[in-house]
Design a protein around this motif. Structure first.
Motif, PDB file in Angstrom:
ATOM      1  N   ARG A   1      -2.821  -5.476  -7.600  1.00 18.17           N
ATOM      2  CA  ARG A   1      -3.767  -4.419  -7.218  1.00 18.17           C
ATOM      3  C   ARG A   1      -4.498  -3.872  -8.437  1.00 18.17           C
ATOM      4  O   ARG A   1      -5.708  -3.711  -8.433  1.00 18.17           O
ATOM      5  CB  ARG A   1      -3.020  -3.274  -6.517  1.00 18.17           C
ATOM      6  CG  ARG A   1      -2.955  -3.408  -5.004  1.00 18.17           C
ATOM      7  CD  ARG A   1      -2.626  -2.084  -4.333  1.00 18.17           C
ATOM      8  NE  ARG A   1      -1.437  -1.442  -4.872  1.00 18.17           N
ATOM      9  CZ  ARG A   1      -0.188  -1.739  -4.510  1.00 18.17           C
ATOM     10  NH1 ARG A   1       0.020  -2.666  -3.599  1.00 18.17           N
ATOM     11  NH2 ARG A   1       0.840  -1.117  -5.039  1.00 18.17           N
ATOM     12  N   HIS A   2      -3.710  -3.638  -9.532  1.00 19.63           N
ATOM     13  CA  HIS A   2      -4.326  -3.068 -10.730  1.00 19.63           C
ATOM     14  C   HIS A   2      -5.261  -4.041 -11.408  1.00 19.63           C
ATOM     15  O   HIS A   2      -6.232  -3.634 -12.050  1.00 19.63           O
ATOM     16  CB  HIS A   2      -3.235  -2.604 -11.693  1.00 19.63           C
ATOM     17  CG  HIS A   2      -2.723  -1.256 -11.322  1.00 19.63           C
ATOM     18  ND1 HIS A   2      -3.119  -0.114 -11.957  1.00 19.63           N
ATOM     19  CD2 HIS A   2      -1.892  -0.859 -10.326  1.00 19.63           C
ATOM     20  CE1 HIS A   2      -2.535   0.919 -11.370  1.00 19.63           C
ATOM     21  NE2 HIS A   2      -1.790   0.488 -10.388  1.00 19.63           N
TER      22      HIS A   2
ATOM     23  N   HIS B   1       1.901  -4.725  -7.105  1.00 20.75           N
ATOM     24  CA  HIS B   1       1.337  -3.583  -7.823  1.00 20.75           C
ATOM     25  C   HIS B   1       0.395  -4.077  -8.926  1.00 20.75           C
ATOM     26  O   HIS B   1      -0.730  -3.596  -9.065  1.00 20.75           O
ATOM     27  CB  HIS B   1       2.487  -2.772  -8.426  1.00 20.75           C
ATOM     28  CG  HIS B   1       2.043  -1.553  -9.156  1.00 20.75           C
ATOM     29  ND1 HIS B   1       1.659  -0.402  -8.515  1.00 20.75           N
ATOM     30  CD2 HIS B   1       1.909  -1.306 -10.486  1.00 20.75           C
ATOM     31  CE1 HIS B   1       1.315   0.505  -9.412  1.00 20.75           C
ATOM     32  NE2 HIS B   1       1.454  -0.018 -10.618  1.00 20.75           N
ATOM     33  N   ARG B   2       0.888  -5.081  -9.698  1.00 17.09           N
ATOM     34  CA  ARG B   2       0.076  -5.639 -10.791  1.00 17.09           C
ATOM     35  C   ARG B   2      -1.208  -6.255 -10.250  1.00 17.09           C
ATOM     36  O   ARG B   2      -2.279  -6.082 -10.812  1.00 17.09           O
ATOM     37  CB  ARG B   2       0.880  -6.726 -11.520  1.00 17.09           C
ATOM     38  CG  ARG B   2       1.456  -6.205 -12.808  1.00 17.09           C
ATOM     39  CD  ARG B   2       1.958  -7.350 -13.664  1.00 17.09           C
ATOM     40  NE  ARG B   2       3.219  -6.955 -14.255  1.00 17.09           N
ATOM     41  CZ  ARG B   2       4.316  -7.683 -14.260  1.00 17.09           C
ATOM     42  NH1 ARG B   2       4.329  -8.888 -13.725  1.00 17.09           N
ATOM     43  NH2 ARG B   2       5.404  -7.233 -14.823  1.00 17.09           N
TER      44      ARG B   2
ATOM     45  N   LYS C   1       7.385  -6.298  -5.235  1.00 20.03           N
ATOM     46  CA  LYS C   1       6.644  -5.033  -5.311  1.00 20.03           C
ATOM     47  C   LYS C   1       5.894  -4.930  -6.633  1.00 20.03           C
ATOM     48  O   LYS C   1       4.736  -4.517  -6.680  1.00 20.03           O
ATOM     49  CB  LYS C   1       7.628  -3.851  -5.196  1.00 20.03           C
ATOM     50  CG  LYS C   1       7.789  -3.375  -3.765  1.00 20.03           C
ATOM     51  CD  LYS C   1       8.382  -1.989  -3.696  1.00 20.03           C
ATOM     52  CE  LYS C   1       9.891  -2.034  -3.852  1.00 20.03           C
ATOM     53  NZ  LYS C   1      10.566  -0.767  -3.683  1.00 20.03           N
ATOM     54  N   VAL C   2       6.584  -5.328  -7.726  1.00 21.37           N
ATOM     55  CA  VAL C   2       5.968  -5.263  -9.059  1.00 21.37           C
ATOM     56  C   VAL C   2       4.760  -6.190  -9.115  1.00 21.37           C
ATOM     57  O   VAL C   2       3.690  -5.818  -9.611  1.00 21.37           O
ATOM     58  CB  VAL C   2       7.011  -5.639 -10.147  1.00 21.37           C
ATOM     59  CG1 VAL C   2       6.334  -5.844 -11.503  1.00 21.37           C
ATOM     60  CG2 VAL C   2       8.087  -4.561 -10.244  1.00 21.37           C
TER      61      VAL C   2
END
Ligand code: ZN
Length: 203
Positions: free
Chosen positions: A194-195, A191-192, A187-188
């Motif tokens: 995507r950013h 998320h990274r 998940k982390v």
């Protein structure tokens, strides 16, 4: 229904709960061949007795280490079975041919298992004492041969993980050894990722 989890500590120091899904898969977590030797938990017969108390054998009836009798030779046999099953289970998840030698080790060990007996006073189900190392070997071997025959052994989806489990989820879609560990790391990372792509997309 109780789930039987093991708390594992990875070389990076993180501890997390892991449900291997069956008794033979649980045994794999106690160590293994090659690079898995660093995880070895069964050095002496007493170690196996202590390990069993927290195993899913206790799902049928709780017992203590004093109820277990393991010889040096039985410990060697249990570890040999475990290491053979590692080879078989890894071949299963790869979809490769199963190692014949490993299957022989599993097949040769299925004779005895712990004996369930009912307590005449309480009618509670319990294990006949002592639980022997050979019975433990047989319990693991029977579970292992059933897994080979029926399938369901999966590898954690994290490329750097290597933990194996039986997917007992109703939906049959378990991907991770543990959400606390590899599920969360995934998940982390997602998320990274995507950013990292968002500002680029905005330019
Ligand atoms: Zn994992």
């Amino acid at each position: 229904m109780a789930t039987w989890t093991r708390t594992l500590t990875r070389p990076d120091g993180q501890s997390f709960r892991f449900d291997p899904g069956s008794f033979a898969m649980e045994l794999l977590v106690s160590g293994g061949p090659g690079e898995l030797r660093v995880f070895e938990a069964l050095h002496r017969p007493d170690d196996l007795a202590a390990w069993l108390v927290d195993s899913r054998l206790a799902a049928t009836a709780p017992f203590t280490a004093a109820d277990v009798r393991v010889t040096e030779a039985e410990l060697v046999a249990v570890k040999r079975l475990r290491d053979a099953f590692w080879g078989v289970a890894r071949a299963m998840v790869r979809g490769a041919d199963l190692p014949a030698e490993g299957l022989e080790v599993l097949n040769a060990a299925t004779a005895e298992t712990p004996r369930p007996v009912v307590d005449p006073r309480t009618r509670a189900l319990t294990w006949a004492r002592p639980i022997t190392g050979t019975q433990v070997l047989g319990a693991a071997a029977r579970d292992a041969v059933e897994l080979v025959a029926h399938g369901g052994v999966r590898a954690c989806s994290a490329a750097d993980c290597g933990l194996l489990f039986v997917d007992a989820s109703r939906a049959g879609n378990r991907r991770w050894c543990s959400m606390e560990r590899c599920g969360n790391r995934h998940k982390v990372r997602a998320h990274r990722a995507r950013h990292e792509t968002e500002p680029a997309a905005a330019q």
